[in-house]
Design an enzyme around this catalytic site. Structure first.
Site, PDB file in Angstrom:
ATOM      1  CG  ASP A  65     -42.676 100.932  40.177  1.00  0.00           C
ATOM      2  OD1 ASP A  65     -42.952 100.713  38.976  1.00  0.00           O
ATOM      3  OD2 ASP A  65     -42.834 102.055  40.709  1.00  0.00           O
ATOM      4  CE1 TYR A 156     -51.796  98.244  26.545  1.00  0.00           C
ATOM      5  CE2 TYR A 156     -52.486  97.965  24.252  1.00  0.00           C
ATOM      6  CZ  TYR A 156     -52.014  97.428  25.444  1.00  0.00           C
ATOM      7  OH  TYR A 156     -51.749  96.080  25.516  1.00  0.00           O
ATOM      8  CE  LYS A 160     -48.476  97.570  25.753  1.00  0.00           C
ATOM      9  NZ  LYS A 160     -47.616  96.687  26.556  1.00  0.00           N
ATOM     10  CB  VAL A 189     -54.547  87.994  26.050  1.00  0.00           C
ATOM     11  CG1 VAL A 189     -54.146  86.789  26.903  1.00  0.00           C
ATOM     12  CG2 VAL A 189     -53.643  88.107  24.828  1.00  0.00           C
TER      13      VAL A 189
END
Length: 269
Positions: A65, A156, A160, A189
């Site tokens: 983890d 996100y 990021k 991706v």
């Protein structure tokens, strides 16, 4: 950096970009690789395939983890004891939380733990031995979202950006002490994060998306050149320049894109 004879740790190595990176670093000549993933079965499967294809490579597969600093340190300690050293740490694991203001505290903490704190945990665990030797390579898989933004996901987009900030700090602080730092920043991706578990999710980033293997190849090329930004989608650099040249114009353009995405796909990737 040339990878021949090097030892490498890759997190999130059981699937997607991480899986492709495992095979890419070995093809590039790495002599040992530790594959870490929260999905231990995925990590073990990649390790078994690698051993069958490249029996000369020393392979370690473990459940880790990455948000747990003790677990990351234990991985580094085990890899160091087994391989003799860790030359490269590719901190690749990441998660997507498709929420905005409806994201809960738990959502934010989970995204922060995997998308940001995991990089901190990795650096804290591996950097001392790299600094002692005066060389090492730290690679973060981030996202074009770290340079631009992410429609449909506040956690996100924010995490990021933070991951890029931490990598910049590492490079500034330790670049003159032999530590090389790179950030992998692709757009779409073809992984479960983009396509969903069943491969059927639709989104605007599918057009122009690339395979994990393509990202891995570009990563090896970027590491050979020791580039900070590794951009499998080179157009991201132009978008980033436009953002810096006229922030307000860029924001207006992003709002138009968000409206288009909402109409065609619903908010999200």
């Amino acid at each position: 950096m040339q990878l021949r004879g090097k030892t490498v740790i890759i997190t999130g190595g059981g699937a997607g970009i991480g899986r492709a990176l495992v095979f890419a670093v070995v093809r590039a000549g790495a002599r040992a690789v530790a594959i870490a993933d929260i999905d231990v079965e995925g990590a073990a499967e990649v390790g078994a395939i690698l051993k069958a294809q490249q029996p000369q490579c020393d392979v370690l597969a473990r459940r880790v983890d990455v948000a747990d600093p003790a677990a990351v340190k234990a991985l580094v300690d085990e890899a160091t004891a087994r391989f003799g050293r860790v030359d490269v740490f590719i901190s690749n694991a990441g998660i997507m939380v498709r929420k905005g203001l409806d994201a809960t505290d738990t959502d934010w903490l989970r995204a922060w733990g995997v998308n940001v704190q995991a990089h901190v945990n990795a650096a804290q665990a591996v950097m001392p031995q790299m600094l002692e030797r005066g060389e090492g390579y730290f690679v973060n898989t981030v996202s074009a979202a770290g340079l631009l933004s992410q429609i449909g996901s506040a956690p996100y987009a924010v995490t990021k950006h933070a991951a890029i900030g931490f990598a910049e700090w590492l490079s500034i602080t330790y670049g003159d002490r032999g530590i090389r730092v790179s950030c992998i920043c692709p757009q779409g991706v073809q992984t479960r994060m983009l396509l969903g578990e069943d491969g059927e999710r639709k989104g605007f980033l599918q057009e122009g998306s690339v395979t994990p293997e393509f990202v891995a190849r570009k990563t090896i090329e970027g590491m050979a050149d020791e580039r900070f930004l590794i951009l499998p989608h080179p157009e991201v650099l132009e978008y980033y320049r436009r953002k810096g040249q006229d922030y307000d114009r860029w924001l207006r353009g992003m709002r138009r894109l968000q409206d288009q995405v909402a109409k065609e796909f619903g908010i999200g990737i």
